[in-house]
Design a protein around this motif. Structure first.
Motif, PDB file in Angstrom:
ATOM      1  N   ALA A  61       0.877  -1.151   0.075  1.00  0.00           N
ATOM      2  CA  ALA A  61      -0.079  -0.126   0.066  1.00  0.00           C
ATOM      3  C   ALA A  61       1.020   1.357  -0.049  1.00  0.00           C
ATOM      4  CB  ALA A  61      -0.849  -0.015   1.256  1.00  0.00           C
ATOM      5  N   ARG A  62       0.750   1.982  -1.002  1.00  0.00           N
ATOM      6  CA  ARG A  62       1.264   3.368  -0.966  1.00  0.00           C
ATOM      7  C   ARG A  62       0.478   4.512  -0.694  1.00  0.00           C
ATOM      8  NH1 ARG A  62       3.123   5.192  -5.739  1.00  0.00           N
ATOM      9  NH2 ARG A  62       2.325   3.849  -7.066  1.00  0.00           N
ATOM     10  N   THR A  63       0.771   5.327  -0.344  1.00  0.00           N
ATOM     11  CA  THR A  63       0.161   6.653  -0.052  1.00  0.00           C
ATOM     12  C   THR A  63       0.201   7.676  -0.966  1.00  0.00           C
ATOM     13  OG1 THR A  63      -0.079   6.292   2.225  1.00  0.00           O
ATOM     14  CG2 THR A  63      -0.930   8.491   1.607  1.00  0.00           C
ATOM     15  N   SER A  64      -0.567   8.072  -1.936  1.00  0.00           N
ATOM     16  CA  SER A  64      -0.446   9.137  -2.749  1.00  0.00           C
ATOM     17  C   SER A  64      -0.950  10.460  -2.483  1.00  0.00           C
ATOM     18  CB  SER A  64      -1.055   8.934  -4.107  1.00  0.00           C
ATOM     19  OG  SER A  64      -2.710   8.516  -3.754  1.00  0.00           O
ATOM     20  N   PRO A  65      -0.284  11.541  -2.435  1.00  0.00           N
ATOM     21  CA  PRO A  65      -0.688  12.885  -1.772  1.00  0.00           C
ATOM     22  C   PRO A  65      -1.773  13.345  -2.255  1.00  0.00           C
ATOM     23  CG  PRO A  65       1.255  13.195  -3.459  1.00  0.00           C
ATOM     24  CD  PRO A  65       0.957  11.725  -3.213  1.00  0.00           C
ATOM     25  N   ALA A  66      -2.292  14.342  -1.556  1.00  0.00           N
ATOM     26  CA  ALA A  66      -3.816  14.738  -1.852  1.00  0.00           C
ATOM     27  C   ALA A  66      -3.465  15.981  -2.786  1.00  0.00           C
ATOM     28  CB  ALA A  66      -4.460  15.171  -0.656  1.00  0.00           C
ATOM     29  N   ARG A  67      -4.281  16.379  -3.846  1.00  0.00           N
ATOM     30  CA  ARG A  67      -3.811  17.687  -4.789  1.00  0.00           C
ATOM     31  C   ARG A  67      -5.228  18.447  -4.385  1.00  0.00           C
ATOM     32  NH1 ARG A  67      -0.221  18.522  -7.755  1.00  0.00           N
ATOM     33  NH2 ARG A  67      -1.364  20.097  -9.180  1.00  0.00           N
ATOM     34  N   MET A  68      -4.990  19.653  -4.226  1.00  0.00           N
ATOM     35  CA  MET A  68      -6.134  20.508  -3.917  1.00  0.00           C
ATOM     36  C   MET A  68      -6.196  21.781  -5.018  1.00  0.00           C
ATOM     37  SD  MET A  68      -7.237  19.375  -0.974  1.00  0.00           S
ATOM     38  CE  MET A  68      -8.123  20.639  -0.046  1.00  0.00           C
ATOM     39  N   GLN A  69      -7.328  22.241  -5.226  1.00  0.00           N
ATOM     40  CA  GLN A  69      -7.091  23.561  -5.967  1.00  0.00           C
ATOM     41  C   GLN A  69      -8.383  24.757  -5.482  1.00  0.00           C
ATOM     42  OE1 GLN A  69      -9.379  23.420  -9.902  1.00  0.00           O
ATOM     43  NE2 GLN A  69      -7.509  24.301 -10.819  1.00  0.00           N
ATOM     44  N   CYS A  70      -7.895  25.607  -5.376  1.00  0.00           N
ATOM     45  CA  CYS A  70      -8.420  27.088  -4.703  1.00  0.00           C
ATOM     46  C   CYS A  70      -9.112  27.571  -5.940  1.00  0.00           C
ATOM     47  CB  CYS A  70      -7.426  27.952  -4.183  1.00  0.00           C
ATOM     48  SG  CYS A  70      -8.394  29.404  -3.660  1.00  0.00           S
ATOM     49  N   ASP A  71     -10.315  28.433  -5.715  1.00  0.00           N
ATOM     50  CA  ASP A  71     -10.890  29.230  -6.538  1.00  0.00           C
ATOM     51  C   ASP A  71     -10.029  30.352  -7.402  1.00  0.00           C
ATOM     52  OD1 ASP A  71     -13.446  28.382  -6.404  1.00  0.00           O
ATOM     53  OD2 ASP A  71     -14.198  30.142  -5.301  1.00  0.00           O
ATOM     54  N   CYS A  72      -8.925  30.589  -6.717  1.00  0.00           N
ATOM     55  CA  CYS A  72      -7.807  31.549  -7.506  1.00  0.00           C
ATOM     56  C   CYS A  72      -7.033  30.892  -8.368  1.00  0.00           C
ATOM     57  CB  CYS A  72      -7.104  32.261  -6.269  1.00  0.00           C
ATOM     58  SG  CYS A  72      -5.758  31.279  -5.641  1.00  0.00           S
ATOM     59  N   GLY A  73      -7.209  29.647  -8.408  1.00  0.00           N
ATOM     60  CA  GLY A  73      -6.354  28.757  -9.501  1.00  0.00           C
ATOM     61  C   GLY A  73      -5.159  28.207  -9.065  1.00  0.00           C
ATOM     62  N   ALA A  74      -4.755  28.329  -7.732  1.00  0.00           N
ATOM     63  CA  ALA A  74      -3.728  27.716  -7.045  1.00  0.00           C
ATOM     64  C   ALA A  74      -4.061  26.295  -6.999  1.00  0.00           C
ATOM     65  CB  ALA A  74      -3.168  28.357  -5.867  1.00  0.00           C
ATOM     66  N   GLU A  75      -3.043  25.468  -7.043  1.00  0.00           N
ATOM     67  CA  GLU A  75      -2.970  24.054  -6.895  1.00  0.00           C
ATOM     68  C   GLU A  75      -1.889  23.639  -6.043  1.00  0.00           C
ATOM     69  OE1 GLU A  75      -4.761  22.550 -11.265  1.00  0.00           O
ATOM     70  OE2 GLU A  75      -3.212  21.200 -10.065  1.00  0.00           O
ATOM     71  N   TRP A  76      -2.159  22.893  -5.135  1.00  0.00           N
ATOM     72  CA  TRP A  76      -1.051  22.191  -4.172  1.00  0.00           C
ATOM     73  C   TRP A  76      -1.376  20.966  -3.706  1.00  0.00           C
ATOM     74  CZ3 TRP A  76      -4.944  25.388  -3.004  1.00  0.00           C
ATOM     75  CH2 TRP A  76      -5.796  25.086  -1.861  1.00  0.00           C
ATOM     76  N   GLU A  77      -0.002  20.216  -3.417  1.00  0.00           N
ATOM     77  CA  GLU A  77      -0.274  18.947  -2.873  1.00  0.00           C
ATOM     78  C   GLU A  77      -0.172  18.906  -1.096  1.00  0.00           C
ATOM     79  OE1 GLU A  77       2.453  16.436  -4.693  1.00  0.00           O
ATOM     80  OE2 GLU A  77       1.324  16.089  -6.182  1.00  0.00           O
ATOM     81  N   LEU A  78      -0.434  18.101  -0.722  1.00  0.00           N
ATOM     82  CA  LEU A  78      -0.437  18.020   0.852  1.00  0.00           C
ATOM     83  C   LEU A  78      -0.333  16.577   1.439  1.00  0.00           C
ATOM     84  CD1 LEU A  78      -3.634  19.329   2.481  1.00  0.00           C
ATOM     85  CD2 LEU A  78      -3.569  18.785   0.081  1.00  0.00           C
ATOM     86  N   ALA A  79       0.255  16.454   2.364  1.00  0.00           N
ATOM     87  CA  ALA A  79       0.167  15.199   2.977  1.00  0.00           C
ATOM     88  C   ALA A  79      -0.890  15.041   4.227  1.00  0.00           C
ATOM     89  CB  ALA A  79       1.610  14.792   3.737  1.00  0.00           C
ATOM     90  N   GLU A  80      -1.208  16.322   4.734  1.00  0.00           N
ATOM     91  CA  GLU A  80      -2.189  16.388   5.587  1.00  0.00           C
ATOM     92  C   GLU A  80      -3.336  17.189   5.247  1.00  0.00           C
ATOM     93  OE1 GLU A  80      -2.237  14.900   9.075  1.00  0.00           O
ATOM     94  OE2 GLU A  80      -0.503  13.683   8.117  1.00  0.00           O
ATOM     95  N   PRO A  81      -4.528  16.934   5.513  1.00  0.00           N
ATOM     96  CA  PRO A  81      -5.729  17.612   5.067  1.00  0.00           C
ATOM     97  C   PRO A  81      -5.667  18.898   5.596  1.00  0.00           C
ATOM     98  CG  PRO A  81      -6.589  15.661   6.154  1.00  0.00           C
ATOM     99  CD  PRO A  81      -5.053  15.772   6.337  1.00  0.00           C
ATOM    100  N   VAL A  82      -5.336  20.070   4.884  1.00  0.00           N
ATOM    101  CA  VAL A  82      -5.403  21.437   5.175  1.00  0.00           C
ATOM    102  C   VAL A  82      -6.380  22.135   4.103  1.00  0.00           C
ATOM    103  CG1 VAL A  82      -4.193  23.599   5.697  1.00  0.00           C
ATOM    104  CG2 VAL A  82      -3.135  21.537   6.146  1.00  0.00           C
ATOM    105  N   PHE A  83      -7.336  22.570   4.549  1.00  0.00           N
ATOM    106  CA  PHE A  83      -8.451  22.883   3.352  1.00  0.00           C
ATOM    107  C   PHE A  83      -8.590  24.184   3.383  1.00  0.00           C
ATOM    108  CE2 PHE A  83      -9.782  18.661   4.767  1.00  0.00           C
ATOM    109  CZ  PHE A  83      -9.827  17.993   3.594  1.00  0.00           C
TER     110      PHE A  83
END
Ligand SMILES: [Zn+2]
Length: 117
Positions: A61-83
């Protein structure tokens, strides 16, 4: 019990792909937001696999990072949920990835082909 239902889903996928052949290893990728404990996943998989062609198969089992996107267009990856967006601090963000559970590969034991053709 979260890991139990995921293990069941992984086992079903592996068995469907193995098509009766013995499964040696199964590699899965789990999104970080699912907060799965790999050890528990392996444990339940081993229990459920008993008596099936997946018995004794190694579950990786491998953990794949979460990818988030904001209304402003920014995208980022995170290991911990930070919304919250690291660029504009906005909270109107979308989860692009992080909730997936993907069976990446299944290794099966090839039987010698005895059928003609
Ligand atoms: Zn933003």
């Amino acid at each position: 019990m979260h890991e139990l239902s995921l293990s069941r889903a992984i086992l079903q996928t592996a068995l469907a792909h193995a098509d009766g052949r013995r499964v040696v290893a199964v590699e899965v990728s789990v999104g970080a937001l699912r907060q799965v404990v790999p050890d528990s996943l392996q444990f339940y998989f081993g229990v459920l696999a008993q008596g099936t062609p997946c018995e004794g198969a190694a579950l990786q089992a491998r953990t794949s990072p979460a990818r988030m996107q904001c209304d402003c267009g920014a995208e980022w990856e995170l290991a911990e949920p930070v919304f919250r967006c690291p660029r504009c601090a906005g909270a109107q963000v979308l989860v692009l990835a992080g909730e997936e559970l993907r069976v990446e590969s299944i290794e099966v034991e090839e039987k010698p082909c005895i059928a003609p053709g």
